[in-house]
Scaffold this motif. Structure first.
Motif, PDB file in Angstrom:
ATOM      1  N   GLY A 165      -1.267  -7.613   5.013  1.00 38.83           N
ATOM      2  CA  GLY A 165      -1.904  -7.277   6.281  1.00 38.83           C
ATOM      3  C   GLY A 165      -1.900  -5.778   6.536  1.00 38.83           C
ATOM      4  N   GLY A 166      -0.801  -5.115   6.141  1.00 39.26           N
ATOM      5  CA  GLY A 166      -0.726  -3.669   6.295  1.00 39.26           C
ATOM      6  C   GLY A 166      -1.724  -2.943   5.425  1.00 39.26           C
ATOM      7  N   LEU A 167      -1.931  -3.445   4.192  1.00 40.23           N
ATOM      8  CA  LEU A 167      -2.914  -2.829   3.300  1.00 40.23           C
ATOM      9  C   LEU A 167      -4.323  -2.939   3.879  1.00 40.23           C
ATOM     10  CD1 LEU A 167      -3.741  -1.561   0.609  1.00 40.23           C
ATOM     11  CD2 LEU A 167      -3.805  -3.864  -0.367  1.00 40.23           C
ATOM     12  N   LEU A 168      -4.670  -4.104   4.397  1.00 42.40           N
ATOM     13  CA  LEU A 168      -5.996  -4.282   4.992  1.00 42.40           C
ATOM     14  C   LEU A 168      -6.182  -3.362   6.196  1.00 42.40           C
ATOM     15  CD1 LEU A 168      -6.409  -8.183   4.825  1.00 42.40           C
ATOM     16  CD2 LEU A 168      -7.304  -6.444   3.244  1.00 42.40           C
ATOM     17  N   LEU A 169      -5.135  -3.217   7.000  1.00 40.12           N
ATOM     18  CA  LEU A 169      -5.234  -2.319   8.151  1.00 40.12           C
ATOM     19  C   LEU A 169      -5.362  -0.868   7.707  1.00 40.12           C
ATOM     20  CD1 LEU A 169      -5.248  -1.876  11.174  1.00 40.12           C
ATOM     21  CD2 LEU A 169      -2.744  -1.876  11.145  1.00 40.12           C
ATOM     22  N   SER A 170      -4.652  -0.491   6.656  1.00 40.56           N
ATOM     23  CA  SER A 170      -4.763   0.873   6.125  1.00 40.56           C
ATOM     24  C   SER A 170      -6.195   1.170   5.695  1.00 40.56           C
ATOM     25  CB  SER A 170      -3.813   1.058   4.939  1.00 40.56           C
ATOM     26  OG  SER A 170      -2.466   1.010   5.345  1.00 40.56           O
ATOM     27  N   LEU A 171      -6.800   0.221   4.995  1.00 39.40           N
ATOM     28  CA  LEU A 171      -8.191   0.400   4.574  1.00 39.40           C
ATOM     29  C   LEU A 171      -9.119   0.486   5.775  1.00 39.40           C
ATOM     30  CD1 LEU A 171      -8.282  -2.077   1.560  1.00 39.40           C
ATOM     31  CD2 LEU A 171      -8.538   0.413   1.444  1.00 39.40           C
ATOM     32  N   GLU A 172      -8.872  -0.349   6.781  1.00 42.91           N
ATOM     33  CA  GLU A 172      -9.704  -0.322   7.986  1.00 42.91           C
ATOM     34  C   GLU A 172      -9.585   1.021   8.705  1.00 42.91           C
ATOM     35  OE1 GLU A 172     -10.220  -2.746  12.227  1.00 42.91           O
ATOM     36  OE2 GLU A 172      -8.848  -3.485  10.682  1.00 42.91           O
ATOM     37  N   LEU A 173      -8.375   1.516   8.839  1.00 45.48           N
ATOM     38  CA  LEU A 173      -8.168   2.813   9.482  1.00 45.48           C
ATOM     39  C   LEU A 173      -8.871   3.923   8.717  1.00 45.48           C
ATOM     40  CD1 LEU A 173      -4.347   2.537  10.308  1.00 45.48           C
ATOM     41  CD2 LEU A 173      -6.233   2.412  11.951  1.00 45.48           C
TER      42      LEU A 173
END
Length: 221
Positions: A19-27
């Protein structure tokens, strides 16, 4: 007795990392999109406006480039709401900061690209009756994009790595997820080995995809 690697607890909480990786990409995606708009608008103003505007833009670029990103994050998240009646979430605050940060670097990238457009192309556009606005949209910007695409790709990958700084204001991106697992399991080596591999693999995948885009643009010339 030596330290024995045990990844079982890491896999049990892997959803935090994913979930953190997906959020990093989104940011990173949102920030680079806003940063492109900021950088492009300011770069066009810089090459076409007077000395006062160029001085203001140069001051913004120099300020952002010479202040650590983590300090900018603190200023926007903690400092700005104390002097301005404004409230926003930690992710929103970080996107604002990272967008301004990337925009400052992209001003220089786009400015160099605009100035690198061959004069002959601009003269040809003028000769066939294109207005300054039409020459910008149809001649200068497409050529500039092809010139600056490699630098733009590198900026995006750098921004993806810079999202790790968001952990200092508790944005649940990849590094924050690693810190949470570390705090709750004390498997320091394992969690950071996994996170390092995730950053490396994602970075190389992004690089591969962006290089394909670059080759496609070169082939279309």
């Amino acid at each position: 007795m030596g330290y024995a690697l045990n990844f079982n607890l890491i896999w049990r909480h892997f959803d935090k990392l994913w979930g953190g990786l997906l959020l990093s990409l989104e940011l990173a995606v949102i920030s680079i999109a806003i940063g492109i708009v900021i950088g492009l608008v300011l770069a066009v103003w810089y090459v076409s406006a007077g000395r006062v505007v160029r001085t203001i833009i140069a001051a913004y670029v120099e300020f952002i480039r010479n202040v650590p990103l983590i300090l900018l994050v603190y200023l926007v998240f903690y400092g700005l709401p104390t002097v301005v009646d404004i409230a926003y979430s930690a992710p929103t605050s970080f996107v604002v900061t990272l967008s301004l940060y990337s925009g400052a670097y992209l001003v220089e990238v786009f400015r160099s690209g605009l100035e690198a457009v061959p004069r002959g192309q601009l003269d040809a556009g003028k000769a066939i009756g294109l207005t300054p606005w039409q020459r910008l949209l149809n001649v200068r910007l497409p050529t500039m994009l092809r010139i600056t695409l490699p630098a733009l790709s590198n900026t995006f990958i750098s921004l993806f790595k810079d999202t790790s700084v968001a952990s200092v204001i508790s944005v649940p991106e990849l590094t924050y997820g690693a810190q949470w697992i570390n705090f709750n399991t004390f498997r320091i080596v394992e969690v950071y080995l996994v996170v390092t591999a995730m950053y490396l693999l994602t970075g190389y995948m992004l690089l591969f995809a962006l290089r394909l885009v670059e080759r496609r643009f070169r082939a279309a010339r």
